[in-house]
Design a protein around this motif. Sequence first.
Motif, PDB file in Angstrom:
ATOM      1  N   GLN A  13      23.478  35.508 -18.401  1.00 32.43           N
ATOM      2  CA  GLN A  13      23.920  34.503 -19.387  1.00 32.43           C
ATOM      3  C   GLN A  13      22.928  34.562 -20.577  1.00 32.43           C
ATOM      4  OE1 GLN A  13      24.434  33.219 -16.286  1.00 32.43           O
ATOM      5  NE2 GLN A  13      27.075  33.595 -16.051  1.00 32.43           N
ATOM      6  N   MET A  14      21.859  34.705 -19.768  1.00 27.93           N
ATOM      7  CA  MET A  14      20.219  34.342 -20.454  1.00 27.93           C
ATOM      8  C   MET A  14      20.223  35.473 -21.413  1.00 27.93           C
ATOM      9  SD  MET A  14      17.669  31.976 -18.557  1.00 27.93           S
ATOM     10  CE  MET A  14      16.312  32.618 -19.800  1.00 27.93           C
ATOM     11  N   TRP A  15      20.157  37.188 -20.918  1.00 27.64           N
ATOM     12  CA  TRP A  15      20.156  37.548 -21.186  1.00 27.64           C
ATOM     13  C   TRP A  15      21.968  38.347 -22.467  1.00 27.64           C
ATOM     14  CZ3 TRP A  15      17.072  41.540 -22.088  1.00 27.64           C
ATOM     15  CH2 TRP A  15      17.581  43.292 -22.559  1.00 27.64           C
ATOM     16  N   SER A  16      22.994  38.134 -21.707  1.00 27.39           N
ATOM     17  CA  SER A  16      23.729  37.529 -23.253  1.00 27.39           C
ATOM     18  C   SER A  16      23.273  37.250 -24.492  1.00 27.39           C
ATOM     19  CB  SER A  16      24.828  37.315 -22.258  1.00 27.39           C
ATOM     20  OG  SER A  16      25.910  37.668 -23.522  1.00 27.39           O
ATOM     21  N   VAL A  17      22.665  36.313 -24.006  1.00 24.85           N
ATOM     22  CA  VAL A  17      22.217  34.936 -25.624  1.00 24.85           C
ATOM     23  C   VAL A  17      21.084  35.724 -26.164  1.00 24.85           C
ATOM     24  CG1 VAL A  17      21.541  33.341 -27.041  1.00 24.85           C
ATOM     25  CG2 VAL A  17      22.814  32.932 -24.947  1.00 24.85           C
ATOM     26  N   LEU A  18      20.262  36.392 -25.487  1.00 25.39           N
ATOM     27  CA  LEU A  18      18.461  36.993 -26.193  1.00 25.39           C
ATOM     28  C   LEU A  18      19.105  38.167 -26.017  1.00 25.39           C
ATOM     29  CD1 LEU A  18      16.589  35.398 -23.230  1.00 25.39           C
ATOM     30  CD2 LEU A  18      15.973  34.593 -25.304  1.00 25.39           C
ATOM     31  N   SER A  19      19.592  38.989 -25.937  1.00 27.10           N
ATOM     32  CA  SER A  19      20.596  40.556 -26.226  1.00 27.10           C
ATOM     33  C   SER A  19      21.022  40.651 -27.824  1.00 27.10           C
ATOM     34  CB  SER A  19      20.483  40.933 -25.606  1.00 27.10           C
ATOM     35  OG  SER A  19      21.740  40.901 -25.782  1.00 27.10           O
ATOM     36  N   ARG A  20      21.125  39.829 -28.338  1.00 27.59           N
ATOM     37  CA  ARG A  20      22.289  39.405 -29.496  1.00 27.59           C
ATOM     38  C   ARG A  20      21.416  40.031 -30.721  1.00 27.59           C
ATOM     39  NH1 ARG A  20      26.257  34.381 -28.586  1.00 27.59           N
ATOM     40  NH2 ARG A  20      27.498  35.095 -26.522  1.00 27.59           N
ATOM     41  N   PRO A  21      20.429  38.951 -30.597  1.00 25.31           N
ATOM     42  CA  PRO A  21      19.723  40.302 -32.235  1.00 25.31           C
ATOM     43  C   PRO A  21      19.598  41.140 -31.886  1.00 25.31           C
ATOM     44  CG  PRO A  21      18.717  37.936 -31.139  1.00 25.31           C
ATOM     45  CD  PRO A  21      19.562  38.477 -29.802  1.00 25.31           C
ATOM     46  N   LEU A  22      19.463  42.352 -31.022  1.00 21.56           N
ATOM     47  CA  LEU A  22      18.964  43.254 -30.615  1.00 21.56           C
ATOM     48  C   LEU A  22      19.903  44.127 -32.021  1.00 21.56           C
ATOM     49  CD1 LEU A  22      19.285  43.844 -27.217  1.00 21.56           C
ATOM     50  CD2 LEU A  22      17.337  44.384 -29.200  1.00 21.56           C
ATOM     51  N   PHE A  23      20.952  44.462 -31.924  1.00 20.31           N
ATOM     52  CA  PHE A  23      21.282  45.026 -32.920  1.00 20.31           C
ATOM     53  C   PHE A  23      20.979  44.670 -34.649  1.00 20.31           C
ATOM     54  CE2 PHE A  23      25.189  45.359 -36.048  1.00 20.31           C
ATOM     55  CZ  PHE A  23      25.161  47.365 -35.953  1.00 20.31           C
ATOM     56  N   LEU A  24      20.391  43.137 -34.916  1.00 23.16           N
ATOM     57  CA  LEU A  24      19.911  43.215 -36.352  1.00 23.16           C
ATOM     58  C   LEU A  24      18.882  43.230 -36.167  1.00 23.16           C
ATOM     59  CD1 LEU A  24      21.386  40.188 -36.371  1.00 23.16           C
ATOM     60  CD2 LEU A  24      22.125  42.133 -38.029  1.00 23.16           C
ATOM     61  N   VAL A  25      17.363  43.742 -34.762  1.00 22.97           N
ATOM     62  CA  VAL A  25      16.529  43.848 -34.966  1.00 22.97           C
ATOM     63  C   VAL A  25      15.639  45.576 -34.622  1.00 22.97           C
ATOM     64  CG1 VAL A  25      15.216  41.664 -34.932  1.00 22.97           C
ATOM     65  CG2 VAL A  25      15.858  42.929 -32.947  1.00 22.97           C
ATOM     66  N   SER A  26      16.730  46.333 -34.554  1.00 26.08           N
ATOM     67  CA  SER A  26      17.266  48.148 -33.856  1.00 26.08           C
ATOM     68  C   SER A  26      16.925  48.180 -35.232  1.00 26.08           C
ATOM     69  CB  SER A  26      18.195  47.752 -33.001  1.00 26.08           C
ATOM     70  OG  SER A  26      17.115  47.302 -31.453  1.00 26.08           O
ATOM     71  N   CYS A  27      17.254  48.299 -36.981  1.00 27.59           N
ATOM     72  CA  CYS A  27      16.889  48.957 -37.339  1.00 27.59           C
ATOM     73  C   CYS A  27      19.052  49.565 -37.941  1.00 27.59           C
ATOM     74  CB  CYS A  27      16.322  49.489 -38.040  1.00 27.59           C
ATOM     75  SG  CYS A  27      14.608  49.237 -38.219  1.00 27.59           S
ATOM     76  N   THR A  28      19.387  49.101 -38.052  1.00 30.63           N
ATOM     77  CA  THR A  28      20.863  49.762 -37.206  1.00 30.63           C
ATOM     78  C   THR A  28      22.006  49.468 -38.374  1.00 30.63           C
ATOM     79  OG1 THR A  28      22.088  48.080 -36.630  1.00 30.63           O
ATOM     80  CG2 THR A  28      21.314  49.621 -34.544  1.00 30.63           C
ATOM     81  N   MET A  29      21.380  48.927 -39.131  1.00 30.80           N
ATOM     82  CA  MET A  29      21.761  48.544 -40.698  1.00 30.80           C
ATOM     83  C   MET A  29      21.256  48.288 -41.522  1.00 30.80           C
ATOM     84  SD  MET A  29      24.078  44.911 -39.686  1.00 30.80           S
ATOM     85  CE  MET A  29      24.485  44.400 -41.423  1.00 30.80           C
ATOM     86  N   ILE A  30      19.249  49.072 -41.507  1.00 35.64           N
ATOM     87  CA  ILE A  30      18.152  49.199 -42.644  1.00 35.64           C
ATOM     88  C   ILE A  30      17.906  50.108 -42.063  1.00 35.64           C
ATOM     89  CG2 ILE A  30      17.953  46.418 -43.186  1.00 35.64           C
ATOM     90  CD1 ILE A  30      15.977  45.987 -40.986  1.00 35.64           C
ATOM     91  N   MET A  31      16.617  50.774 -42.756  1.00 35.58           N
ATOM     92  CA  MET A  31      15.474  51.300 -42.415  1.00 35.58           C
ATOM     93  C   MET A  31      14.344  50.809 -42.704  1.00 35.58           C
ATOM     94  SD  MET A  31      17.319  54.338 -42.820  1.00 35.58           S
ATOM     95  CE  MET A  31      15.590  55.562 -42.898  1.00 35.58           C
ATOM     96  N   PHE A  32      13.596  51.203 -41.232  1.00 36.55           N
ATOM     97  CA  PHE A  32      11.939  51.533 -40.735  1.00 36.55           C
ATOM     98  C   PHE A  32      11.060  50.924 -41.744  1.00 36.55           C
ATOM     99  CE2 PHE A  32       8.142  51.743 -39.305  1.00 36.55           C
ATOM    100  CZ  PHE A  32       7.285  50.460 -37.951  1.00 36.55           C
ATOM    101  N   ASP A  33      11.436  51.744 -42.667  1.00 35.58           N
ATOM    102  CA  ASP A  33      11.027  51.736 -43.478  1.00 35.58           C
ATOM    103  C   ASP A  33      10.764  51.285 -44.979  1.00 35.58           C
ATOM    104  OD1 ASP A  33      12.119  54.760 -42.889  1.00 35.58           O
ATOM    105  OD2 ASP A  33       9.653  55.662 -43.292  1.00 35.58           O
ATOM    106  N   GLY A  34      11.440  50.307 -45.289  1.00 40.85           N
ATOM    107  CA  GLY A  34      11.500  49.132 -45.612  1.00 40.85           C
ATOM    108  C   GLY A  34      11.610  47.591 -45.282  1.00 40.85           C
ATOM    109  N   ILE A  35      10.900  48.266 -44.562  1.00 39.97           N
ATOM    110  CA  ILE A  35      10.532  46.361 -43.849  1.00 39.97           C
ATOM    111  C   ILE A  35       9.381  46.049 -44.016  1.00 39.97           C
ATOM    112  CG2 ILE A  35      10.864  45.231 -41.874  1.00 39.97           C
ATOM    113  CD1 ILE A  35      12.371  46.790 -40.426  1.00 39.97           C
ATOM    114  N   PRO A  36       9.429  44.769 -45.221  1.00 45.65           N
ATOM    115  CA  PRO A  36       7.404  44.471 -45.186  1.00 45.65           C
ATOM    116  C   PRO A  36       6.817  44.178 -44.047  1.00 45.65           C
ATOM    117  CG  PRO A  36       9.257  43.025 -45.236  1.00 45.65           C
ATOM    118  CD  PRO A  36      10.086  44.136 -45.085  1.00 45.65           C
ATOM    119  N   GLU A  37       5.692  43.892 -44.425  1.00 47.40           N
ATOM    120  CA  GLU A  37       4.500  44.496 -43.063  1.00 47.40           C
ATOM    121  C   GLU A  37       4.671  42.357 -43.552  1.00 47.40           C
ATOM    122  OE1 GLU A  37       3.030  45.972 -41.198  1.00 47.40           O
ATOM    123  OE2 GLU A  37       3.456  48.191 -42.260  1.00 47.40           O
TER     124      GLU A  37
END
Length: 262
Positions: free
Chosen positions: A177-201
């Motif tokens: 159950q913990m992994w199910s909750v913790l892994s949900r943001p993976l979709f957003l932080v894996s650059c599936t909807m954005i480009m890695f180059d456009g992320i600021p430092e």
Amino acid sequence: MQNRFRANARFGGQRAIVALMLREMSTTYGRSPGGYIWAILSPVAAIAFLSLAFSAFFHTPPIGNSFAMFYATGMVPFLMFNDIQNKVSQSLMYSKQLLAYPKVTFLDALIARFLLNFMTQLLVAYIIFGGTMLFFEGTLSIDILTVLDGLLLAAQLGLGIGTLNCFIYLRFPVWQQMWSVLSRPLFLVSCTMIMFDGIPEPFRDWLWWNPLVHVVGLVREGFYDGYDGYYISSKYVMLVAMVCFALGLLFLRRHHRDLFER
């Protein structure tokens, strides 16, 4: 005599893997009305929704001319990792009764689930990419080997993390159950909807440590001619996958029978 025994054991393991694959095909995909069709329609619906939503606010995607292709190149490798990881992590719980037979090992269950779901996701990727190119973006010059490398990395990462989670699920059931909750943001932080180059430092440096960023970037590098994935490290992804896989196998080999008897 010893060689014959080894050959029989190897053949018995192959038979067990095939039997486990056929069992899952009938239970997972054979009982539902949609079956394999749903495995295709689910990502297609998500890609279509994202394409319509973002095309209403932006004229062009961050790279290329098609929103559908941009989101397909992000979602397909992510979904391949996620599906394989989920299925492998539950493989021993799924085949617990069959593991009572001496000819069926925990490794057979892991391999069977990995092979079946990898082939399923590979078929889904072929259909989605082929359909997207046919209807939305037919001018792309694709490096097929690079795309396959990215998908293979996604599969290896799913196998590695799934194997380690397979042990942790049995040892600490609450972790599922913990992994199910913790892994949900993976979709957003894996650059599936954005480009890695456009992320600021400094966020770009932090996201680099997410191996899925490299997987998605490699697939996009194969689809978009001229895109420079300077940040991609296949060796890093393979290292994470192999370390997780080795640790998972080590713990399962030592403790899987004790965990089943608890």
